[in-house]
Design an enzyme around this catalytic site. Structure first.
Site, mmCIF file in Angstrom:
data_model
loop_
_atom_site.group_PDB
_atom_site.id
_atom_site.type_symbol
_atom_site.label_atom_id
_atom_site.label_comp_id
_atom_site.label_asym_id
_atom_site.label_seq_id
_atom_site.Cartn_x
_atom_site.Cartn_y
_atom_site.Cartn_z
ATOM 1 N N LYS A 35 0.825 -1.216 0.025
ATOM 2 C CA LYS A 35 0.120 -0.109 0.086
ATOM 3 C C LYS A 35 0.818 1.302 -0.086
ATOM 4 O O LYS A 35 0.403 2.427 -0.298
ATOM 5 C CB LYS A 35 -0.852 0.238 1.318
ATOM 6 C CG LYS A 35 -0.370 0.132 2.623
ATOM 7 C CD LYS A 35 -1.312 -0.037 3.722
ATOM 8 C CE LYS A 35 -0.589 -0.133 4.997
ATOM 9 N NZ LYS A 35 -0.006 1.142 5.418
ATOM 10 N N GLY A 114 -4.086 -4.867 0.701
ATOM 11 C CA GLY A 114 -4.495 -6.304 0.612
ATOM 12 C C GLY A 114 -5.328 -6.710 1.670
ATOM 13 O O GLY A 114 -5.060 -6.663 2.703
ATOM 14 N N ILE A 193 17.895 4.166 22.745
ATOM 15 C CA ILE A 193 19.319 4.545 22.914
ATOM 16 C C ILE A 193 19.759 4.967 21.602
ATOM 17 O O ILE A 193 20.734 5.849 21.596
ATOM 18 C CB ILE A 193 19.916 3.246 23.424
ATOM 19 C CG1 ILE A 193 19.316 2.875 24.814
ATOM 20 C CG2 ILE A 193 21.394 3.462 23.241
ATOM 21 C CD1 ILE A 193 19.612 4.033 25.958
ATOM 22 N N GLU A 210 13.190 5.170 31.386
ATOM 23 C CA GLU A 210 12.871 3.554 31.074
ATOM 24 C C GLU A 210 12.188 3.077 32.166
ATOM 25 O O GLU A 210 12.626 3.165 33.511
ATOM 26 C CB GLU A 210 14.218 3.064 30.783
ATOM 27 C CG GLU A 210 14.392 1.306 30.864
ATOM 28 C CD GLU A 210 13.219 0.721 29.901
ATOM 29 O OE1 GLU A 210 12.721 -0.121 30.261
ATOM 30 O OE2 GLU A 210 13.387 1.351 28.719
ATOM 31 N N HIS A 452 46.490 -8.336 12.458
ATOM 32 C CA HIS A 452 46.962 -7.197 13.676
ATOM 33 C C HIS A 452 47.457 -6.057 12.604
ATOM 34 O O HIS A 452 48.130 -6.178 11.783
ATOM 35 C CB HIS A 452 48.183 -7.779 14.577
ATOM 36 C CG HIS A 452 48.845 -6.570 15.274
ATOM 37 N ND1 HIS A 452 47.895 -6.167 16.469
ATOM 38 C CD2 HIS A 452 49.711 -5.936 15.301
ATOM 39 C CE1 HIS A 452 48.686 -5.261 17.152
ATOM 40 N NE2 HIS A 452 49.904 -4.945 16.278
#
Length: 473
Positions: A35, A114, A193, A210, A452
């Site tokens: 849609k 739909g 966050i 929260e 590394h």
């Protein structure tokens, strides 16, 4: 005469269009009913636009600290109009890519809403789809299989009305033409966050309220604690254990207030905007499911391990079935559902192998069980942990907060969970995801040579740390 298809997908979001592509690869005649725009929430109102804004905020934050790299940038500012323009250009480019994939797969696109029809002259079983178009026209199509991939929308708290201006969800916030001076974010989960980090980087005063006793409550407790510490260091106010009083909203001229019950009594929070980020709810309404045997429980469509509903030829995936409401989960569910339709007998999805990410600064990523969850599952566990502060590449990047943590079964040495907070961990978590799929042990990860200097060395060192063998701890 109604058009017939092997598969009709209701919803052209990430899960829906990926399922359609896989079905096309398997030789099915496929249609999508959408849609709005192909790509769905992830592309237009979620993953992509929010990460584009987060990236701009990250660049701005880096430039403000450029002198620590020896780069003298002078006075730094931002043009939020151009930030939004960049976001829109990214969305448009990806949208065109999805449209190309639909043409490549010969997938028919129907624009409209739909609705699933019960048994009728069009189909002896439930599943024919009536497409309702904006101009009032209707069209009927008949699939052999039907896939519900209608996604979700932002949830709000009962009694807390979203006005789209002063009290908003992420949908409205993504379209802001300019940033407010201050924002109260109701909800400290992943989306909350991410917005807190982004807005703070842009210089907005942020307060996070929260309900749980910690932010990112589904993360490992050590990760939540570290994220709270780092956000507070950046002057983000965080209030946990707070029950928002939804009907307490007071709107004034350019300001809005809301109250919450906390351990210190009822507190009032005031800002220019309130951003409500308390999860998402499945789009199950008005789909015509009442004309079928499909069950809806706790606001989500009920499916089996193959994503079949109570109507065996009708499947459902993604946010509409609840569970892990993540784009990559919906895509994988869609592929498995289509392969089951085709008789390929795919392996059921193990949700403990799904990587989950938070794209804040620093980033958060995990796969598998937290330490607490593993213990609750009955495992005797051991833990390996390695800090980015000990890593050369993290120091080079100028981002050395955070750590990698491995949770391992004492008896088998199998990897139960990996939890990361730090630079680029959303890109690093896939190694841990592969390790979970292959049922790898910490020893095997520790024996894998990591180049590394790289950030990924933290995974190797954390694996070695499980048995006290980390080199740089």
């Amino acid at each position: 005469m109604s058009q017939e298809f092997d598969l009709v997908v209701l919803g052209g979001g990430t899960g829906g269009y990926v399922a359609a592509i896989r079905a096309s690869q398997l030789g099915m005649k496929v249609a999508i009913v959408e849609k709005e725009k192909l790509g769905g929430t992830c592309l237009h109102k979620g993953c992509i636009p929010s990460k584009a804004l987060l990236r701009s905020a990250e660049v701005f934050a880096t430039l403000k600290e450029s002198d620590k790299y020896g780069v003298l940038a002078g006075e730094v500012g931002y043009d939020f109009g151009k930030v939004q323009e960049r976001k829109k250009n990214i969305i448009e480019q990806l949208h065109k890519g999805v449209q190309f994939l639909m043409k490549k797969g010969s997938i028919t696109i129907f624009e409209g809403f739909g609705r699933v029809m019960g048994p009728s002259i069009f189909s002896p079983q439930a599943g024919a789809v009536r497409i309702e178009k904006e101009n009032g026209d209707q069209e009927m199509i008949v699939p052999r299989f039907l896939l519900l991939a209608t996604g979700s929308r932002p949830r709000t708290l009962p009694g807390l009305t979203i006005d789209g201006t002063q009290v908003v969800t992420s949908d409205e916030a993504l379209e802001w033409e300019e940033l407010p001076k201050s924002v109260v974010i109701v909800g400290g989960g992943v989306i909350g966050i991410e917005w807190a980090s982004m807005l703070n980087d842009f210089g907005v005063e942020v307060t996070v309220v929260e309900y749980a006793d910690r932010i990112l409550p589904t993360e490992d407790e050590e990760v939540s604690k570290e994220m709270a510490r780092l956000l507070k260091k950046r002057k983000v106010q965080i209030v946990t254990g707070a029950k928002v009083l939804a009907e307490s909203v007071e709107k004034g001229d350019g300001q809005v207030k809301i109250q919450a019950e906390t351990a210190n009594g009822v507190q009032t929070f005031e800002a220019v905007k309130i951003l409500v980020s308390v999860g998402r709810q499945a789009n199950v309404e008005n789909l015509g499911l009442e004309a079928t045997e499909i069950k809806v429980e706790k606001g989500a469509v009920v499916v089996n391990e193959h994503f079949q509903t109570a109507e065996s030829h009708i499947y459902a995936i993604g946010d509409v079935i609840g569970g892990l409401q993540l784009a990559h989960v919906a895509s994988h569910e869609g592929i498995l559902a289509v392969e089951h339709m085709a008789g390929l007998q795919p392996h059921p999805l193990d949700y403990t192998q799904v990587p989950k990410c938070t794209y804040s600064r620093p980033q958060v990523a995990n796969v598998g069980w937290t330490e607490k969850e593993a213990r609750e599952q009955g495992f005797e566990v051991k833990v390996g942990k390695f800090s980015f502060k000990s890593l050369g590449k993290a120091l080079i990047e100028g981002e050395n907060d955070g750590f990698v943590k491995l949770v391992v079964d004492v008896k088998t040495n199998d990897l139960l969970g990996v939890h990361m907070i730090g630079p680029h961990v959303t890109d690093m978590i896939s190694e841990a995801g592969l390790a979970r799929v292959l049922d790898a042990t910490a020893w095997e990860i520790g024996q894998t040579i990591h180049p590394h200097p790289t950030l990924s060395e933290a995974i190797m060192e954390a694996a070695l740390a499980v048995d006290g063998k980390a080199i740089h701890n």
